[in-house]
Design a protein around this motif. Structure first.
Motif, PDB file in Angstrom:
ATOM      1  N   THR A  17      -3.626   3.477  10.225  1.00  0.00           N
ATOM      2  CA  THR A  17      -3.896   2.572   9.107  1.00  0.00           C
ATOM      3  C   THR A  17      -4.772   1.418   9.554  1.00  0.00           C
ATOM      4  OG1 THR A  17      -1.775   3.165   8.110  1.00  0.00           O
ATOM      5  CG2 THR A  17      -2.841   1.163   7.290  1.00  0.00           C
ATOM      6  N   LEU A  18      -4.452   0.838  10.698  1.00  0.00           N
ATOM      7  CA  LEU A  18      -5.223  -0.302  11.197  1.00  0.00           C
ATOM      8  C   LEU A  18      -6.677   0.104  11.475  1.00  0.00           C
ATOM      9  CD1 LEU A  18      -4.664  -3.280  11.794  1.00  0.00           C
ATOM     10  CD2 LEU A  18      -4.288  -2.658  14.173  1.00  0.00           C
ATOM     11  N   LYS A  19      -6.889   1.257  12.074  1.00  0.00           N
ATOM     12  CA  LYS A  19      -8.250   1.740  12.332  1.00  0.00           C
ATOM     13  C   LYS A  19      -9.003   1.970  11.025  1.00  0.00           C
ATOM     14  CE  LYS A  19      -7.339   3.945  16.761  1.00  0.00           C
ATOM     15  NZ  LYS A  19      -7.211   5.229  17.473  1.00  0.00           N
ATOM     16  N   ALA A  20      -8.322   2.533  10.036  1.00  0.00           N
ATOM     17  CA  ALA A  20      -8.963   2.785   8.743  1.00  0.00           C
ATOM     18  C   ALA A  20      -9.323   1.475   8.051  1.00  0.00           C
ATOM     19  CB  ALA A  20      -8.057   3.635   7.853  1.00  0.00           C
ATOM     20  N   PRO A  25     -12.686  -1.536   5.172  1.00  0.00           N
ATOM     21  CA  PRO A  25     -11.880  -2.555   4.501  1.00  0.00           C
ATOM     22  C   PRO A  25     -11.973  -2.409   2.984  1.00  0.00           C
ATOM     23  CG  PRO A  25     -13.809  -3.536   5.553  1.00  0.00           C
ATOM     24  CD  PRO A  25     -13.788  -2.095   5.924  1.00  0.00           C
ATOM     25  N   SER A  26     -10.838  -2.236   2.366  1.00  0.00           N
ATOM     26  CA  SER A  26     -10.827  -2.027   0.925  1.00  0.00           C
ATOM     27  C   SER A  26      -9.391  -1.996   0.415  1.00  0.00           C
ATOM     28  CB  SER A  26     -11.553  -0.727   0.584  1.00  0.00           C
ATOM     29  OG  SER A  26     -11.834  -0.697  -0.789  1.00  0.00           O
ATOM     30  N   THR A  27      -9.201  -1.366  -0.730  1.00  0.00           N
ATOM     31  CA  THR A  27      -7.874  -1.211  -1.319  1.00  0.00           C
ATOM     32  C   THR A  27      -7.142  -0.069  -0.606  1.00  0.00           C
ATOM     33  OG1 THR A  27      -8.609   0.421  -2.930  1.00  0.00           O
ATOM     34  CG2 THR A  27      -8.753  -1.906  -3.592  1.00  0.00           C
ATOM     35  N   PRO A  28      -5.829  -0.034  -0.686  1.00  0.00           N
ATOM     36  CA  PRO A  28      -5.098   1.086  -0.086  1.00  0.00           C
ATOM     37  C   PRO A  28      -5.574   2.447  -0.607  1.00  0.00           C
ATOM     38  CG  PRO A  28      -3.579  -0.677  -0.572  1.00  0.00           C
ATOM     39  CD  PRO A  28      -4.911  -1.065  -1.180  1.00  0.00           C
ATOM     40  N   GLU A  29      -5.903   2.512  -1.897  1.00  0.00           N
ATOM     41  CA  GLU A  29      -6.362   3.764  -2.485  1.00  0.00           C
ATOM     42  C   GLU A  29      -7.674   4.244  -1.839  1.00  0.00           C
ATOM     43  OE1 GLU A  29      -3.575   1.831  -5.175  1.00  0.00           O
ATOM     44  OE2 GLU A  29      -5.373   1.080  -4.216  1.00  0.00           O
ATOM     45  N   GLU A  30      -8.523   3.303  -1.502  1.00  0.00           N
ATOM     46  CA  GLU A  30      -9.806   3.663  -0.883  1.00  0.00           C
ATOM     47  C   GLU A  30      -9.669   3.879   0.619  1.00  0.00           C
ATOM     48  OE1 GLU A  30     -11.960   0.290  -2.423  1.00  0.00           O
ATOM     49  OE2 GLU A  30     -12.898   1.533  -3.944  1.00  0.00           O
ATOM     50  N   GLY A  36      -6.092   9.522   6.887  1.00  0.00           N
ATOM     51  CA  GLY A  36      -5.417  10.800   7.063  1.00  0.00           C
ATOM     52  C   GLY A  36      -3.945  10.730   6.700  1.00  0.00           C
ATOM     53  N   LEU A  37      -3.557   9.666   6.034  1.00  0.00           N
ATOM     54  CA  LEU A  37      -2.159   9.448   5.636  1.00  0.00           C
ATOM     55  C   LEU A  37      -2.031   9.460   4.125  1.00  0.00           C
ATOM     56  CD1 LEU A  37      -1.446   6.459   8.035  1.00  0.00           C
ATOM     57  CD2 LEU A  37      -0.585   8.788   8.297  1.00  0.00           C
ATOM     58  N   PRO A  38      -0.834   9.769   3.623  1.00  0.00           N
ATOM     59  CA  PRO A  38      -0.632   9.712   2.169  1.00  0.00           C
ATOM     60  C   PRO A  38      -0.717   8.267   1.664  1.00  0.00           C
ATOM     61  CG  PRO A  38       1.412  10.336   3.291  1.00  0.00           C
ATOM     62  CD  PRO A  38       0.351  10.221   4.330  1.00  0.00           C
ATOM     63  N   LEU A  39      -1.102   8.128   0.422  1.00  0.00           N
ATOM     64  CA  LEU A  39      -1.292   6.809  -0.175  1.00  0.00           C
ATOM     65  C   LEU A  39      -0.047   5.940  -0.059  1.00  0.00           C
ATOM     66  CD1 LEU A  39      -2.943   4.742  -1.720  1.00  0.00           C
ATOM     67  CD2 LEU A  39      -2.353   5.958  -3.838  1.00  0.00           C
ATOM     68  N   TYR A  40       1.142   6.493  -0.303  1.00  0.00           N
ATOM     69  CA  TYR A  40       2.360   5.668  -0.237  1.00  0.00           C
ATOM     70  C   TYR A  40       2.526   5.064   1.152  1.00  0.00           C
ATOM     71  CZ  TYR A  40       5.087   9.178   2.336  1.00  0.00           C
ATOM     72  OH  TYR A  40       5.554  10.034   3.291  1.00  0.00           O
ATOM     73  N   ARG A  41       2.143   5.795   2.191  1.00  0.00           N
ATOM     74  CA  ARG A  41       2.265   5.285   3.556  1.00  0.00           C
ATOM     75  C   ARG A  41       1.231   4.191   3.821  1.00  0.00           C
ATOM     76  NH1 ARG A  41       5.395   7.228   8.176  1.00  0.00           N
ATOM     77  NH2 ARG A  41       5.942   8.683   6.567  1.00  0.00           N
ATOM     78  N   VAL A  42       0.025   4.364   3.290  1.00  0.00           N
ATOM     79  CA  VAL A  42      -1.021   3.345   3.459  1.00  0.00           C
ATOM     80  C   VAL A  42      -0.647   2.076   2.703  1.00  0.00           C
ATOM     81  CG1 VAL A  42      -3.456   2.783   3.051  1.00  0.00           C
ATOM     82  CG2 VAL A  42      -2.821   5.038   3.921  1.00  0.00           C
ATOM     83  N   ARG A  43      -0.101   2.224   1.517  1.00  0.00           N
ATOM     84  CA  ARG A  43       0.306   1.031   0.757  1.00  0.00           C
ATOM     85  C   ARG A  43       1.354   0.227   1.524  1.00  0.00           C
ATOM     86  NH1 ARG A  43       0.759   3.881  -5.041  1.00  0.00           N
ATOM     87  NH2 ARG A  43      -1.335   3.419  -5.778  1.00  0.00           N
ATOM     88  N   SER A  44       2.396   0.899   2.001  1.00  0.00           N
ATOM     89  CA  SER A  44       3.443   0.179   2.742  1.00  0.00           C
ATOM     90  C   SER A  44       2.904  -0.303   4.084  1.00  0.00           C
ATOM     91  CB  SER A  44       4.684   1.056   2.928  1.00  0.00           C
ATOM     92  OG  SER A  44       4.382   2.215   3.680  1.00  0.00           O
ATOM     93  N   GLY A  45       2.021   0.488   4.689  1.00  0.00           N
ATOM     94  CA  GLY A  45       1.460   0.116   5.979  1.00  0.00           C
ATOM     95  C   GLY A  45       0.572  -1.112   5.910  1.00  0.00           C
TER      96      GLY A  45
END
Length: 73
Positions: A17-20, A25-30, A36-45
């Motif tokens: 998540t940090l590398k992405a 740099p953008s919204t979790p959706e972008e 390479g992670l599901p959206l729910y994981r990126v949002r919480s991450g």
């Protein structure tokens, strides 16, 4: 927290998540497709990384902080 191990170090998903966030740099959706992670994981991450001071949220978009950039090297 999903981005951190019990010893406080970044988990594998935290690093992804940090590398992405650094590269896109953008919204979790972008950010999610680049992580390479599901959206729910990126949002919480991204929230967890912001709470730890490694990323910051401005107007719905996440950016790396100097501390986060240093951690990635």
């Amino acid at each position: 927290m999903p981005c951190f191990e019990s010893d406080g170090s970044l988990s594998t998903s935290g690093k992804q998540t940090l590398k992405a966030v650094k590269e896109h740099p953008s919204t979790p959706e972008e950010i999610a497709p680049f992580s390479g992670l599901p959206l729910y994981r990126v949002r919480s991450g991204t929230r967890a990384l912001a709470e730890a001071g490694l990323a910051e949220e401005k107007e719905g978009k996440y950016h790396l902080t100097p501390k986060g950039n240093t951690l990635l090297g």
